[in-house]
Enzyme design. Structure first.
Site, PDB file in Angstrom:
ATOM      1  N   GLU A  90      -3.994  -4.144  10.665  1.00  0.00           N
ATOM      2  CA  GLU A  90      -4.902  -4.568   9.603  1.00  0.00           C
ATOM      3  C   GLU A  90      -4.086  -5.136   8.437  1.00  0.00           C
ATOM      4  OE1 GLU A  90      -8.908  -2.874   7.471  1.00  0.00           O
ATOM      5  OE2 GLU A  90      -7.189  -1.556   7.578  1.00  0.00           O
ATOM      6  N   GLY A 102      -1.195   4.346   3.727  1.00  0.00           N
ATOM      7  CA  GLY A 102      -1.366   5.781   3.868  1.00  0.00           C
ATOM      8  C   GLY A 102      -1.695   6.158   5.296  1.00  0.00           C
ATOM      9  N   ALA A 103      -2.647   5.431   5.882  1.00  0.00           N
ATOM     10  CA  ALA A 103      -3.062   5.684   7.260  1.00  0.00           C
ATOM     11  C   ALA A 103      -3.852   4.471   7.724  1.00  0.00           C
ATOM     12  CB  ALA A 103      -3.901   6.954   7.355  1.00  0.00           C
ATOM     13  N   HIS A 151     -11.258  10.245   5.736  1.00  0.00           N
ATOM     14  CA  HIS A 151     -11.436   8.803   5.523  1.00  0.00           C
ATOM     15  C   HIS A 151     -11.272   8.033   6.834  1.00  0.00           C
ATOM     16  CE1 HIS A 151     -10.830   5.058   2.977  1.00  0.00           C
ATOM     17  NE2 HIS A 151     -10.291   4.667   4.127  1.00  0.00           N
ATOM     18  N   GLU A 152     -10.187   8.314   7.555  1.00  0.00           N
ATOM     19  CA  GLU A 152      -9.932   7.561   8.795  1.00  0.00           C
ATOM     20  C   GLU A 152     -10.961   7.892   9.874  1.00  0.00           C
ATOM     21  OE1 GLU A 152      -7.936   5.253   8.254  1.00  0.00           O
ATOM     22  OE2 GLU A 152      -7.134   6.127   6.421  1.00  0.00           O
ATOM     23  N   HIS A 184     -14.226   6.061   9.350  1.00  0.00           N
ATOM     24  CA  HIS A 184     -14.133   4.678   9.817  1.00  0.00           C
ATOM     25  C   HIS A 184     -14.529   4.520  11.292  1.00  0.00           C
ATOM     26  CE1 HIS A 184     -12.600   2.239   6.614  1.00  0.00           C
ATOM     27  NE2 HIS A 184     -11.486   2.933   6.445  1.00  0.00           N
ATOM     28  N   GLU A 202     -13.820   0.182   3.365  1.00  0.00           N
ATOM     29  CA  GLU A 202     -12.932   1.106   2.671  1.00  0.00           C
ATOM     30  C   GLU A 202     -13.673   1.932   1.625  1.00  0.00           C
ATOM     31  OE1 GLU A 202     -10.260   1.744   3.924  1.00  0.00           O
ATOM     32  OE2 GLU A 202      -9.871  -0.013   5.143  1.00  0.00           O
TER      33      GLU A 202
END
Length: 842
Positions: free
Chosen positions: A133, A267-268, A303-304, A307, A326
């Site tokens: 990304e 971060g990830a 968060h991940e 997604h 995001e």
């Protein structure tokens, strides 16, 4: 007219069968890909994305086995495309494109790159891993590298025997090759975008899987760190269950691997089923980590995983919509972790992140949350506080205005309606509008398509309370920009209600003699200025005002100072009225404002300022206790550390320094010390440390037992006040002794050093080209970010002149904002210096 950075729609992929064979010793790879494509009109060439690849040969095969050769290839570096010329025109229908290619494992932490670690035998081990990304899959294999070219991916990795291989799907087959390697094949993915593909190859270990509704979750890590995986697994298990319930949909794929990498620029990254992280954001020992460190890891894990539904299952059509991916994942992580650990009061700590976004969004150089995107550089500029923090804050504002049930119903409708597809922002607003009956699209378009945010002025008017608005600008001016403002208003002796504040303001039927909180729960992305005695009524009843609302009062007062609407000395006096405060977030925002004040005083006024800090902070620390107590809440422990650091650094308190030295020595020797005190002690000791301390800190930054402790010591190195020691830190960044994922942040911290910042910036300027060449391009702006703290007029002029000839094209907007922030802070220095000198000379 076709955008030159966009691919034509004449040929569209539906499936990739991709085989990659990395050479870990040679830092290279070879691969082949067979892509099932649909040709929509007669074509003589095919255009797709590729950069830093050599394509050796290829052809197009029809369903009846007719083969059309690729006779020429033309690479265009600027647009990162390749045109494949065919030996004959091909007619519409289904075809298979076969390409064989080669590439390098780069050191830029994007595309297909190399990460390294040293094993227990002292041998350097290489990991080949990916970060695609926004637009870097094209560096690993030729592809249609745009988010709405969704396809199924079947990945095969050919790797040395004994080396782990992980990709998005679960492993379904492996076998030996003729040259002694292992061929590992993975199950097909769901239909998804190229930026979500991932593969990782290296000598790695894996935790035992934990299943959630039949979906196995593992943590993958370098050998010897398995004992640091438990916390992230716990956070992941809770998050998976929370999202399944909230979204009303099962997890859309078959497994989740969370991979900790020694080198990672961001971060990830939410790659489907193969999520990659910085080690410090996944591996942790909860017994030796601070609450903010644990909170940060939990946030990132949630968060991940958020997604996997919102972003992976339903994906933006083009990169202008990356904010929604995001921002929503950020909002969902907050919602999830607040449910998991309500004692952390996650919405209060989020207020601090909103402050950072408001600081940027108050600039004339701010941008709309969503804006047109053309090139990859345009996309890179979207990964900032406006996308993540402001975006999440606007969603929180809408959630609170509509009510959580209606908001959730709209999200469920959106995901069900667009599963496996691509969307525009308005698709979400339409779903929320349908679920709530409110004019969501009209309201939210104003917040998404124009930059800035309102200052609400609240005062008595005709027996009621009137709320007016104007744009808040950091330079103290305003323009005609207005919003429909979703707001929650609360009376201390009454109820709380939703109010929509239009452009012309609103007269609220509230008793003007009441105590009114105009942004209840600090849930709207606004600043508030009270007129008359409304503020005094609140500060006189602070025990009835929630912690996050008290945070807002202090934060808005400092914003008034920085914009020129109030004197810096008034902030000092306002902070003194919070002497009995016991909330972490409120103390953090007070100490942040006082930290700026400390930059603007010298000599005797500074000594008196330090005495003021001691008089404010020491009693709070005495009340809380200087050492951890049995039964302390996590936030109380964190507050104790913040107070110790504030007392030791801003207050220059000898007792705090002595205590910090004792805590730091005990912790580094292996004695049990509360992590919050140990972390604060590191910064206090560094601020007053000598060469012997520096040597110890350097060793700990390289070899402490956990990633979090390593970073504590690493980011403390720039705090040392000896110029020779600062020079050693700067040289370590230049020489590669500090990993390139961390060095830009260390350099920024060096520039922030109160007394030696100019020295650091001179070093960065002198070695700019070498540093830019060594660091990942996505982190160049991080290296420059500390410049905004250099506020002497000559420093401002010098920075603007330097960047006029040293642009950062991938972060042009962020650079413009940083330079404007520097000017704002320089104007603050001009006002605050004589004001504070007079205040602390009286």
């Amino acid at each position: 007219m076709q955008d030159r950075f966009r691919l034509p729609r004449t040929v569209v992929p539906s499936r990739y069968d991709l085989t990659i064979e990395p050479d870990l010793d040679d830092a290279s790879f070879v691969g082949l890909v067979d892509v099932v494509v649909e040709v929509h009109e007669v074509v003589s060439s095919i255009v797709l994305n590729a950069i830093e690849l050599e394509i050796d040969r290829g052809w197009l095969m029809a369903e009846d086995n007719r083969r059309v050769e690729i006779v020429d290839m033309a690479f265009e570096v600027e647009t990162q495309r390749v045109q494949l010329d065919l030996s004959a025109p091909v007619e519409p229908g289904r075809w298979a494109l076969h390409l064989e290619f080669r590439g390098i494992l780069n050191d830029q932490l994007h595309g297909f790159y190399r990460s390294t670690y040293t094993d227990d035998d002292g041998k350097l081990q290489t990991i080949a891993t990916t970060q695609f990304e926004a637009a870097d899959a094209r560096r690993a294999f030729p592809c249609w590298d745009e988010p709405d070219f969704k396809a199924v991916f079947g990945v095969t990795l050919v790797v040395p025997d004994g080396v782990a291989a992980i990709s998005c799907g679960p492993e379904i087959e492996r076998g030996d090759t003729d040259d002694g390697k292992v061929c590992v094949r993975f199950a097909d993915t769901m239909s998804m975008s190229t930026y979500l593909v991932a593969f990782v190859v290296g000598r790695l270990e894996m935790s035992e899987p934990v299943e959630v509704d039949g979906v196995p979750i593992r943590v993958v890590h370098v050998p010897g760190k398995g004992h640091l995986t438990g916390f992230a697994l716990d956070a992941a298990v809770f998050s998976m269950r929370f999202f399944r319930e909230y979204y009303g949909l099962p997890y859309p794929d078959r497994k989740v691997d969370m991979i900790a990498l020694p080198d990672f620029a961001q971060g990830a990254m939410e790659n489907t089923g193969c999520i990659t992280y910085r080690e410090s954001l996944l591996l942790v020992d909860p017994e030796h980590a601070t609450q903010p460190e644990l909170e940060n890891i939990a946030d990132v894990v949630a968060h991940e995983l958020a997604h996997q539904w919102f972003g992976n299952l339903v994906t933006m059509r083009w990169w202008n919509g990356i904010w929604l991916n995001e921002a929503f994942a950020t909002f969902m992580a907050l919602l999830t972790i607040d449910a998991w650990r309500p004692d952390w009061e996650r919405w209060s700590s989020f207020a601090r992140y909103c402050t950072a976004a408001k600081e940027v969004d108050a600039l004339r150089s701010t941008r709309a949350i969503e804006y047109p995107v053309h090139s990859p550089d345009d996309t890179a500029g979207m990964f900032d506080v406006l996308t993540y923090q402001k975006g999440a804050a606007t969603l929180r504002m809408l959630d609170r205005y509509l009510g959580p049930e209606k908001f959730r119903d709209g999200i469920r409708l959106y995901l069900q309606r667009h599963a496996y597809g691509n969307t525009e922002t308005h698709d979400l607003w339409d779903a929320l509008e349908e679920a709530s009956g409110e004019p969501v699209r009209r309201i939210m378009d104003q917040w998404i398509w124009q930059g800035g945010y309102p200052l609400l002025t609240v005062g008595p008017d005709a027996g009621s309370v009137r709320i007016d608005q104007q744009r808040f600008l950091a330079d103290g001016d305003h323009d005609g920009t207005t919003w429909d403002v979703p707001l929650r208003v609360r009376q201390l002796d009454g109820d709380e209600r939703s109010v929509l504040v239009p452009a012309e303001g609103v007269l609220n039927p509230i008793d003007p003699a009441a105590a009114v909180v105009a942004n209840a729960g600090a849930s709207s992305f606004v600043r508030v200025r009270y007129q008359g005695d409304l503020l005094e009524r609140l500060t006189g009843r602070l025990h009835e005002v929630s912690a996050v609302e008290r945070y807002g009062l202090v934060d808005d007062r400092w914003a008034a100072v920085s914009s020129g609407a109030a004197a810096a000395s008034s902030f000092v006096e306002f902070a003194a009225s919070f002497a009995d405060e016991d909330d972490l977030a409120v103390w953090q925002v007070m100490l942040q404002g006082l930290g700026w004040c400390d930059r603007f005083v010298e000599g005797e006024p500074r000594e008196r300022f330090r005495a003021f800090v001691r008089g404010l902070v020491a009693p709070a620390l005495d009340r809380l206790g200087w050492e951890a107590r049995e039964g302390d809440a996590d936030l109380a422990r964190t507050l104790r550390g913040a107070l110790l650091q504030g007392l030791g650094v801003l207050g220059a308190d000898p007792n705090a320094e002595a205590a910090a030295r004792e805590f730091e020595a005990e912790a580094s020797a292996g004695t049990a010390v509360d992590p919050a005190l140990a972390a604060a002690a590191v910064n206090v000791v560094a601020a007053t440390g000598d060469e012997q301390d520096y040597e110890r800190f350097w060793d700990r930054s390289m070899g402490a037992p956990t990633p979090q402790e390593q970073l504590r010591y690493l980011y403390a190195l720039p705090l040392f006040g000896d110029p020779a020691l600062l020079d050693r830190t700067l040289q370590a960044c230049l020489s590669g002794q500090i990993r390139t994922q961390n060095a830009p942040f260390v350099l920024a911290h060096c520039t922030i050093n109160r007394d030696l910042g100019p020295r650091s910036w001179a070093f960065i300027q002198e070695h700019w080209e070498q540093l830019v060449g060594a660091f990942p391009t996505s982190l160049t702006m991080r290296m420059a970010d500390g410049v905004r703290f250099l506020t002497e007029s000559a420093e401002v002029e010098g920075a603007h002149a330097f960047f006029a000839t040293h642009p950062i094209p991938q972060a042009a907007k962020s650079l413009e904002q940083m330079l404007e922030r520097q000017r704002v802070f320089a104007a603050l220095r001009e006002r605050a210096t004589p004001d504070l000198a007079a205040h602390f000379s009286a």
